[in-house]
Write an enzyme that holds these catalytic residues in place. Structure first.
Site, mmCIF file in Angstrom:
data_model
loop_
_atom_site.group_PDB
_atom_site.id
_atom_site.type_symbol
_atom_site.label_atom_id
_atom_site.label_comp_id
_atom_site.label_asym_id
_atom_site.label_seq_id
_atom_site.Cartn_x
_atom_site.Cartn_y
_atom_site.Cartn_z
ATOM 1 N N ARG A 51 48.175 2.419 -78.852
ATOM 2 C CA ARG A 51 48.407 0.985 -78.983
ATOM 3 C C ARG A 51 47.403 0.222 -78.124
ATOM 4 O O ARG A 51 46.784 0.788 -77.221
ATOM 5 C CB ARG A 51 49.836 0.651 -78.581
ATOM 6 C CG ARG A 51 50.193 1.157 -77.192
ATOM 7 C CD ARG A 51 51.649 0.876 -76.852
ATOM 8 N NE ARG A 51 52.520 1.969 -77.277
ATOM 9 C CZ ARG A 51 53.810 2.059 -76.966
ATOM 10 N NH1 ARG A 51 54.384 1.121 -76.235
ATOM 11 N NH2 ARG A 51 54.540 3.077 -77.371
ATOM 12 N N ASP A 53 47.250 -3.703 -76.032
ATOM 13 C CA ASP A 53 48.125 -4.798 -75.587
ATOM 14 C C ASP A 53 47.816 -6.123 -76.274
ATOM 15 O O ASP A 53 46.756 -6.279 -76.883
ATOM 16 C CB ASP A 53 47.959 -5.004 -74.078
ATOM 17 C CG ASP A 53 48.739 -3.975 -73.293
ATOM 18 O OD1 ASP A 53 49.610 -3.324 -73.886
ATOM 19 O OD2 ASP A 53 48.457 -3.832 -72.085
ATOM 20 N N TYR A 111 36.465 2.319 -73.578
ATOM 21 C CA TYR A 111 36.815 0.902 -73.500
ATOM 22 C C TYR A 111 35.637 0.149 -72.899
ATOM 23 O O TYR A 111 34.924 0.676 -72.037
ATOM 24 C CB TYR A 111 38.030 0.697 -72.588
ATOM 25 C CG TYR A 111 39.345 1.108 -73.198
ATOM 26 C CD1 TYR A 111 40.069 0.211 -73.976
ATOM 27 C CD2 TYR A 111 39.864 2.373 -72.988
ATOM 28 C CE1 TYR A 111 41.283 0.578 -74.540
ATOM 29 C CE2 TYR A 111 41.079 2.749 -73.553
ATOM 30 C CZ TYR A 111 41.785 1.841 -74.326
ATOM 31 O OH TYR A 111 42.983 2.209 -74.884
ATOM 32 N N ARG A 199 42.184 -2.607 -67.244
ATOM 33 C CA ARG A 199 42.241 -3.980 -66.731
ATOM 34 C C ARG A 199 42.467 -4.011 -65.214
ATOM 35 O O ARG A 199 41.942 -4.895 -64.520
ATOM 36 C CB ARG A 199 43.315 -4.771 -67.472
ATOM 37 C CG ARG A 199 42.907 -5.038 -68.938
ATOM 38 C CD ARG A 199 44.071 -5.486 -69.791
ATOM 39 N NE ARG A 199 44.675 -6.701 -69.257
ATOM 40 C CZ ARG A 199 45.844 -7.194 -69.689
ATOM 41 N NH1 ARG A 199 46.505 -6.579 -70.660
ATOM 42 N NH2 ARG A 199 46.324 -8.284 -69.161
#
Lengths: 247, 247
Positions: A51, A53, A111, A199
């Protein structure tokens, strides 16, 4: 039955994340709605590499699903694209072996996180870069990245909201920070990432860039295994799931 | 009283154009609301180099207004920016002579129009480029641009909804079409543009790029002075008011 795998791009701005949830608009819901129409009302469940966010984007999300239809890859792409909203794109469609699994077989994920480092924001890119007007020390952030690379217990870089029961040891094979013009690009590649890990890493690196603590402090944060030692979670809109790699 | 001039950037996506109108959200309204707060409830009217249509963007809109306040240019920029939404940016503030007029004294304007010419759209740029998947002949469009340059009666390239009473003779000093990667950039510079003129020029050029008619057909369209001879109005979201030049 044929198993179909797709590489998906999406702009996460207007979504509550990838995964279906009640009373929210999600990417998964939009894709499954398109497949529902293609299958004339028969519902098809998709499975993604993982998934993302709310507000997080993807350039290389991978999904798979099974279908009784016998469309060609090109026809799948066109059929899905026609039914999807303009902020979701089916970049590539491939028929795969029935044993392929987009989540279980992913070997590594990449990422990227984008920061615009100048006085004025870029209003045309505001939903895809995190704007930081303060002076940032790129060298210090680069050095700090070296401490992130490797196999560590990343408890300090995992949201306390995680429901994960297993250990938090992960291997980061690539962690870099480069500046091109006004844009700073962080790249993280690894075998798995914890909840909000990228993050929180970026939030911590930005603190190092601002001079709040030295690069080597990353080591201490890792050793502490304490979320309170790391920086704030950087905003979702600078983050892209860039690529998922399979064996 | 001091006269203040600003260069403004805006993302026109969520606005019904620049100019204030009832029951619509406009750029002018947002800027005047910010100025109202700075002036503690006293309303300030701004004047722009010209209006832009719903969905059209600006990289170099110029406005001016008069204020009894004695802020420094830097303070004006900060005060306005703090109060403006994230899709409007005050790029530059300059104190100007009381005789300066952003509309009457503009010598020329430059517009740019962006087309993404490839199979797949770019979902992250979808609000700033017009996506054309068909093959386009760049050479033909370049040649056609040469017929646009110069002083002509542009009646054929003016929306029939115009309220203009005067003549439609305008001078286009620059008209170019260049391709970089998948992106085609049209640049138009001139002493004045009619209602929808740039978008109708682009719509017509795209027809030439698709081979619907040859480059020289531009000459015939101009001579016809008939809006029905030119192409469809290209969508607003590819268009940017790029720069306004003053004496």
């Amino acid at each position: 039955m044929e198993r179909i795998s797709c590489i998906i791009h999406y702009d996460g701005t207007n979504y509550s994340g990838f995964q279906i949830q009640p009373n929210s608009v999600t990417i998964q819901e939009k894709i499954e709605k398109a497949l529902l129409k293609i299958h004339k009302g028969a519902s098809i469940r998709i499975i993604a590499s993982g998934r993302t966010d709310a507000g997080v984007h993807a350039m290389g999300q991978v999904i798979h699903f099974d279908s009784p239809l016998t469309l060609k890859e090109k026809e799948w792409k066109r059929a899905m694209q026609t039914l999807l909203p303009s902020d979701i794109l089916v970049h590539h469609v491939q028929k795969v072996d029935a044993t392929f699994h987009s989540q279980h077989h992913s070997k590594s994920k990449e990422y990227r996180y984008f920061v615009l480092n100048r006085q004025d924001p870029d209003i045309f890119n505001r939903q895809y870069v995190h704007h930081v007007p303060h002076t940032l020390n790129i060298d210090a952030m680069e050095q700090a990245c070296a401490y992130i690379k490797g196999t560590h217990d990343f408890t300090s870089f995992c949201s306390m909201k995680t429901t994960l029961k297993g250990d938090k040891v992960r291997t980061v094979t690539e962690a870099t920070c480069t500046k091109n013009g006004d844009t700073i690009e962080f790249v993280f590649k690894g075998n798995g990432f914890l909840y909000n890990m990228v993050r929180i890493l970026v939030g911590t690196l930005l603190n190092i860039g601002k001079g709040k603590y030295p690069p080597i402090y990353i080591k201490q944060i890792l050793e502490a295994k304490d979320r309170n030692k790391s920086g704030a979670t950087a905003p979702a809109h600078g983050l892209f799931l860039w690529e998922v790699t399979y064996e």
